[in-house]
Each structure stands twice: as structure tokens, then as C-alpha cells.
Write a protein that holds these residues in place. Structure first.
Motif, mmCIF file in Angstrom:
data_model
loop_
_atom_site.group_PDB
_atom_site.id
_atom_site.type_symbol
_atom_site.label_atom_id
_atom_site.label_comp_id
_atom_site.label_asym_id
_atom_site.label_seq_id
_atom_site.Cartn_x
_atom_site.Cartn_y
_atom_site.Cartn_z
ATOM 1 N N GLU A 1 6.354 3.301 -0.832
ATOM 2 C CA GLU A 1 4.980 3.218 -1.325
ATOM 3 C C GLU A 1 4.786 3.917 -2.676
ATOM 4 O OE1 GLU A 1 2.281 4.578 1.625
ATOM 5 O OE2 GLU A 1 2.957 3.159 3.152
ATOM 6 N N ALA A 2 5.890 4.382 -3.286
ATOM 7 C CA ALA A 2 5.786 4.972 -4.627
ATOM 8 C C ALA A 2 5.929 3.874 -5.670
ATOM 9 C CB ALA A 2 6.841 6.045 -4.833
ATOM 10 N N SER A 3 5.295 4.053 -6.807
ATOM 11 C CA SER A 3 5.338 3.036 -7.857
ATOM 12 C C SER A 3 6.478 3.273 -8.841
ATOM 13 C CB SER A 3 4.007 3.003 -8.611
ATOM 14 O OG SER A 3 3.711 4.285 -9.161
ATOM 15 N N LYS A 4 6.922 4.518 -8.961
ATOM 16 C CA LYS A 4 7.988 4.843 -9.901
ATOM 17 C C LYS A 4 9.162 5.476 -9.159
ATOM 18 C CE LYS A 4 4.841 5.631 -13.801
ATOM 19 N NZ LYS A 4 4.390 6.609 -14.833
ATOM 20 N N PRO A 5 10.387 5.233 -9.637
ATOM 21 C CA PRO A 5 11.549 5.812 -8.959
ATOM 22 C C PRO A 5 11.617 7.316 -9.155
ATOM 23 C CG PRO A 5 12.224 4.658 -10.951
ATOM 24 C CD PRO A 5 10.769 4.363 -10.759
ATOM 25 N N ALA A 6 12.021 8.013 -8.093
ATOM 26 C CA ALA A 6 12.218 9.463 -8.183
ATOM 27 C C ALA A 6 13.548 9.780 -8.857
ATOM 28 C CB ALA A 6 12.166 10.089 -6.796
ATOM 29 N N LEU A 7 14.527 8.902 -8.670
ATOM 30 C CA LEU A 7 15.806 8.985 -9.372
ATOM 31 C C LEU A 7 15.991 7.670 -10.114
ATOM 32 C CD1 LEU A 7 18.095 10.542 -6.593
ATOM 33 C CD2 LEU A 7 16.942 11.730 -8.472
ATOM 34 N N ASN A 8 16.304 7.744 -11.391
ATOM 35 C CA ASN A 8 16.322 6.536 -12.212
ATOM 36 C C ASN A 8 17.643 6.418 -12.965
ATOM 37 O OD1 ASN A 8 15.642 4.270 -13.635
ATOM 38 N ND2 ASN A 8 14.063 5.240 -14.894
ATOM 39 N N ASN A 9 18.549 5.633 -12.376
ATOM 40 C CA ASN A 9 19.792 5.263 -13.062
ATOM 41 C C ASN A 9 20.621 6.494 -13.461
ATOM 42 O OD1 ASN A 9 21.470 3.154 -13.956
ATOM 43 N ND2 ASN A 9 20.780 3.440 -16.075
ATOM 44 N N LEU A 10 20.924 7.346 -12.474
ATOM 45 C CA LEU A 10 21.729 8.546 -12.744
ATOM 46 C C LEU A 10 23.211 8.199 -12.745
ATOM 47 C CD1 LEU A 10 20.041 11.352 -10.596
ATOM 48 C CD2 LEU A 10 19.549 10.648 -12.933
#
Length: 590
Positions: free
Chosen positions: A351-360
Motif C-alpha cells: 500500500e506504499a506509493s514509493k519503494p523503500a529500497l530502490n535499485n540497490l
């Protein structure tokens, strides 16, 4: 829906079918004797009436025989109750075990949505309803079936007209029960929900009692409790009103049959359509059906409560853990070196709109100490939770020694990782038991060694009971720093090749944190390989401690925007330098 609930009840009872069968068989014998005794009384009375003078000895023998049969019936009835009520208790025990074992499999997000108070209420009040259903209701239903199936044919054989007139009111009684059943179910569900709300409020207030007192909110909490308690009272009163309307109706209709017999039976005797003994037998049979019929209302009520509780219990079992071993999960070859790598690691909370981890993308070498720093909400804790698979990450993104974390067995993975989360949770037991939680058979020497590495040993020795000191609920008797270091000692007891510290030293001063990290750097894990270094991931806002790490990852908005040693990162303009200067300024202003 009703059929599915009945199937669930059958599944609950199946492991205990022997006791259920014996209990029902005992009820069959009881009802057989219950039919035989009125017939014996009928024959005895009619026989005595035909004799010109009855012998007192003959009457005494007759009374003694009836008393003996009634005593035998009472003993068998008690045996049936013990057996069937015992099955209810055993099912309650089994379900508690199943609930606890299933909850242990579920991920942390489930407990964020379903509060502890509600789950406790399901494991107590709802299970109690199911126990009553499987004890009292099964016994009552079996008794009703046997009583009617064995009594009615005998009543009809004595005088079918009187019997049918006496039973004519029973369909009305069943209709009345049916009319009330939906209301009972709805009101019972409301009671269970209100009871859960009350349990949640009590548990929350007990946990936050210190905060309530600090902010002087006793009166507000008292009013809040009164409101929830009043709602529970209202729900219980509504349920009680419905029951108090239903049960007298059921009982009154049942007794009409007795009035019918008394009204029309005397005429039948005068017309010699029935003997006095037969008439008394019909009265006894009618009386015998009153109790099971009156219990029908209670049985329906128990079933209504049980229906709601079955749904609430089964809703726990229907939740499948998202994080579990894959069908083709492989064992993680041990000992591992502790190499960790990520390839395009991305994770978005439900239900979040943005990733908490993004392409690490990163690689941490065996034995390396890596500090992860960044602002609150930058993704540090999410990364820490992803490593032991506390989050449902996608395949082919995170690896240990080259093995995809999602494809190895969870027990092996978590056995290779010691994790100290932000919340340094301690159990309400001794310090020794808390430290040895992951290895309950560990010797005191090993416990003391772990405590020394965590820089808590000296303080433990100052406690009156030393390592036997009880820390209280959630470690309330210890300071924040002592709780964190005790939790660290617990993690070090595992002797795992990978150690993750998620801001686990936030309540410890900089010097102590630096000493602890120095101990971790010098320590070696015991394995088949000599002098194996431990890989340490250290998440912290204490940059002076993080500066001692081999490398530092700087995170922002779910990405690693800088990576390097303290010396490398402090030179150019960037987030790390800004955070470092800000912390240095704060220390100067203290």
C-alpha cells in the motif's frame, strides 16, 4: 457457510473420535434406561392394581429395582459428561497449540494489523465458546436425538392421540428458535468484538502506564475505558434480553405438552383407552422430553456463539505466511564466509506509493565491517530487515555467499545471521536467560564472554542477583543502554558469521559504542575455518562510531548515494559531510 463450520467441528473432533464415540454410546445407554424405567413403573402400577392386596415386600422390591436402575443411569450419565466435556477441553488445548504454532510462522506485518489484545481474546474467549460447543452442545444434541428417537415411538405405542396432542406445540417452539437465531448470532459477534476492543485497551494501557502517568492522563484513560466497557455492557445486555425472551418461550411451550396430557388424559382413563400406569408413563415420558427440549434453546445459543468463534479462529489459520521455505528450498552450506551482495534490490511496502529500497547494488566482503548511515526514513532498517528475510523480497536480488536468499531454507539463513533490531526486546526473565535465549544450553562462561564483548558484564555484576536478576516485562528494570547491550550479548551468543546491528547502540554513549565495535572487529567466529572474521553491518546515527568501519554506505530515499571510508567521504561535498558537520556542531553545543 454453515456446512463449512460443521466440517470444521468434525475436523476438531476427529482426533478424539474414540472418546466422542464412548460418550455418545453412554448417552445411548442412558436414554435406553430412561425409556425402560417409565415402562417398568407402568407395568408395576398396573400389576399392583390388578391384585386384590399388594404385598409391601413386592412394592419394596419394585422401588429398590427402580432406584438401582436410576443409580446406574446416573453413573453412566456422569461418565458421558466427563468424556464429552473432556473432549471439549482437549480440542481447546489442540486449538491453542495450533494458533500459537501458526502465529510463529506469520511475518511481523500481520501483528501490526491484528493487535495482541484481539489475538489474545480469540485464543481465550473464542476458544472457550468452541469448547462449550463441543462439550455441552454435542452432549445436548446427542441427548436430544436419542431422547426423541427412543421416547416418541414408545409414547405413540401407548396412546398415539395423547402423544400427538402433547407434541403439537413443538413445531411452534422450533419456529420461535429459528426466528431468534440470526439476532443471537449478530449480537454474539458484537459481544466478541467489543471484548476484543476492551482487551486491546487494557493491554495498551498496561504497556504504556509510565507514559500515562508522565502526561497525567489517568482521567482520560479512565473515561476511555469506561466508554469501551459501557459498549461491552450494552452488547451483553442486548444479548441477554434476546436470550431472556427466547428461553422462557421455549420452556413454556415445552410445558404445554404436560398440560395437554393432564387435560385430556383423565378422560382417556375414564373411557379405558389407557391404563393408569400407561397415563403415568406418558407423563414421565413427557417430563423426560421437557429438559432436552428446554436445553434446545441453550444448545442453539451455544451454537450461535460457536459459529462466530469458529469464524474468528479460522480467520487466523486462513492467513498463509508470505515468507516461508520454497518447495525447492536448498540448505545453505555451512559454514558460510559472510559475503553479502545485492543486485538491483528493490522493495515497496504494501500500500506504499514509493519503494523503500530502490535499485540497490553493493557487495560486502567476508569479515568486512560496514556502517550504514542516513536520515530517518532513508531505508536503513528496511535493508536490515531484508537480509534475514523478515520482508518478502523478490528473488534474484539479495545473496549470501552467492546463494539467493529466497531459495535457501529460512532456518539455515537465520541461523547464519545474528540480528539486533532497533527495539531491544527482552523477556520477563533473568539476564542470563535473555542472553542465552538463542542457545539455552550455553554455559555461564559463554554467557559472561558475550556480556563482556557487549560491554555489559561489569554492570551485571553490580546487580544484587547478578546474572539471575529478573529484568521485568520488556526489560523495564534496565536502562535503554543496558537493554541494548543485553540484546547485543544475546546476538553474540549465536556466534553467527553475519551480525546486523540496526541502530542497536543508539542509547549507548559514543565511547562505549566505539569500544563495542572494536571488540566486534577483533572477535572471530568458531567454525571449521580457523580465525574466521565476522561480517558486521552497523546501522547508526552515531557517525563517530560509524567512522571506524571499513566502509560506510550513505542512504537517501532508498538509495545508496555514497560509499567509501570515512576519510574518502569527508572530503567532497555531499550528504555524509553534511551529516558529519551537523553532528560535530551538536556535540560542541552540548
Amino acid at each position: 457457510m454453515a456446512n463449512s463450520r460443521l466440517r470444521k467441528l468434525g475436523a476438531y473432533l476427529r482426533p478424539h473420535w474414540k472418546n466422542v464415540s464412548l460418550g455418545i454410546l453412554a448417552l445411548l445407554v442412558v436414554n435406553g434406561l430412561g425409556v425402560y424405567i417409565p415402562l417398568l413403573i407402568r407395568d408395576g402400577i398396573d400389576e399392583l392394581r390388578q391384585q386384590t392386596s399388594g404385598s409391601l415386600e413386592q412394592v419394596a422390591r419394585f422401588v429398590l429395582l427402580v432406584f438401582l436402575l436410576c443409580s446406574i443411569m446416573w453413573g453412566i450419565r456422569m461418565s458421558s459428561r466427563i468424556l464429552l466435556f473432556g473432549v471439549g477441553r482437549q480440542v481447546e488445548f489442540d486449538l491453542k497449540q495450533r494458533i500459537f504454532q501458526h502465529l510463529l510462522k506469520l511475518e511481523q506485518s500481520y501483528f501490526q494489523v491484528n493487535t495482541a489484545g484481539d489475538l489474545i481474546n480469540r485464543a481465550t474467549s473464542d476458544l472457550d465458546n468452541i469448547r462449550r460447543l463441543l462439550g455441552f452442545a454435542v452432549l445436548s444434541l446427542a441427548n436430544i436425538v436419542f431422547a426423541y428417537s427412543m421416547t416418541l415411538p414408545v409414547m405413540i405405542s401407548i396412546n398415539w392421540q395423547l402423544s400427538l396432542m402433547a407434541l403439537a406445540v413443538y413445531p411452534v417452539m422450533l419456529i420461535a428458535v429459528q426466528l431468534f437465531s440470526d439476532r443471537l448470532r449478530t449480537q454474539q459477534q458484537t459481544v466478541q468484538e467489543e471484548l476484543s476492543d476492551l482487551s486491546e485497551l487494557i493491554q495498551e494501557d498496561m504497556s504504556g502506564m509510565a507514559l500515562i502517568k508522565i502526561y497525567a492522563q489517568e482521567e482520560n484513560e479512565r473515561q476511555a475505558f469506561r466508554q469501551v466497557n459501557q459498549q461491552l455492557l450494552d452488547a451483553n445486555l442486548d444479548l441477554a434480553k434476546t436470550r431472556n425472551m427466547l428461553f422462557p418461550i421455549v420452556e413454556g411451550l415445552a410445558y404445554i405438552s404436560l398440560l395437554v396430557l393432564l387435560t385430556f388424559g383423565t378422560g382417556a382413563i375414564a373411557r379405558q383407552e389407557i391404563t393408569i400406569g400407561g397415563f403415568l408413563a406418558l407423563i414421565l415420558f413427557s417430563e423426560r422430553l421437557v429438559f432436552p427440549t428446554a436445553l434446545l434453546g441453550f444448545t442453539i445459543s451455544a451454537y450461535q456463539r460457536g459459529e462466530v468463534s469458529i469464524d474468528r479462529i479460522e480467520s487466523i489459520f486462513t492467513v498463509e505466511p508470505k515468507i516461508q521455505d520454497q518447495p525447492a528450498a536448498i540448505p545453505l552450506p555451512l559454514p558460510i564466509s559472510g559475503k553479502i551482495s545485492a543486485q538491483n534490490l528493490t522493495y515497496t511496502y504494501p500500500e506504499a506509493s514509493k519503494p523503500a529500497l530502490n535499485n540497490l547494488n553493493f557487495t560486502i566482503m567476508p569479515g568486512e565491517m560496514v556502517a550504514i548511515v542516513g536520515a530517518i526514513g532513508s531505508g536503513k532498517s528496511t535493508l536490515a530487515n531484508a537480509l534475514p528475510r523478515l520482508l518478502d523480497i523478490a528473488p534474484q536480488q539479495l545473496f549470501v555467499d552467492g546463494y539467493d536468499l529466497t531459495q535457501v531454507k529460512l532456518d539455515d539463513l537465520r541461523g547464519a545471521i545474528a540480528y539486533v533490531p532497533q527495539d531491544s526486546f527482552l523477556f520477563s526473565t533473568s539476564i542470563k536467560n535473555n542472553i542465552s535465549y538463542g542457545n539455552p544450553t550455553a554455559s555461564l562462561v559463554k554467557i559472561e564472554t558475550a556480556a563482556q564483548q557487549a560491554q555489559i558484564a561489569a554492570e551485571i555484576l553490580n546487580f544484587p542477583q547478578q546474572y539471575e536478576t529478573i529484568v521485568g516485562e520488556r526489560g523495564i528494570t534496565l536502562s535503554g543502554g543496558q537493554r541494548q547491550r543485553t540484546a547485543l550479548a544475546r546476538a553474540l551468543m549465536l556466534d553467527a558469521p553475519i551480525l546486523i546491528l540496526d541502530d542497536a547502540l543508539s542509547s549507548v554513549d559514543n565511547q562505549t559504542a566505539t569500544d563495542i565495535l572494536a571488540n566486534l572487529r577483533q572477535s572471530r567466529i568458531k567454525s571449521d575455518r580457523p580465525s574466521t572474521p565476522r561480517t558486521v553491518i552497523f546501522i547508526s546515527h552515531q557517525l563517530s562510531a560509524a567512522a571506524t568501519a571499513d566502509r560506510i554506505f550513505v542512504m537517501e530515499k532508498g538509495q545508496i548515494i555514497q560509499s567509501g571510508t570515512h576519510t574518502e567521504l569527508i572530503q567532497p561535498e555531499g550528504l555524509y559531510r553534511f551529516l558529519w558537520n551537523q553532528q560535530q556542531l551538536e556535540e560542541l553545543l552540548r
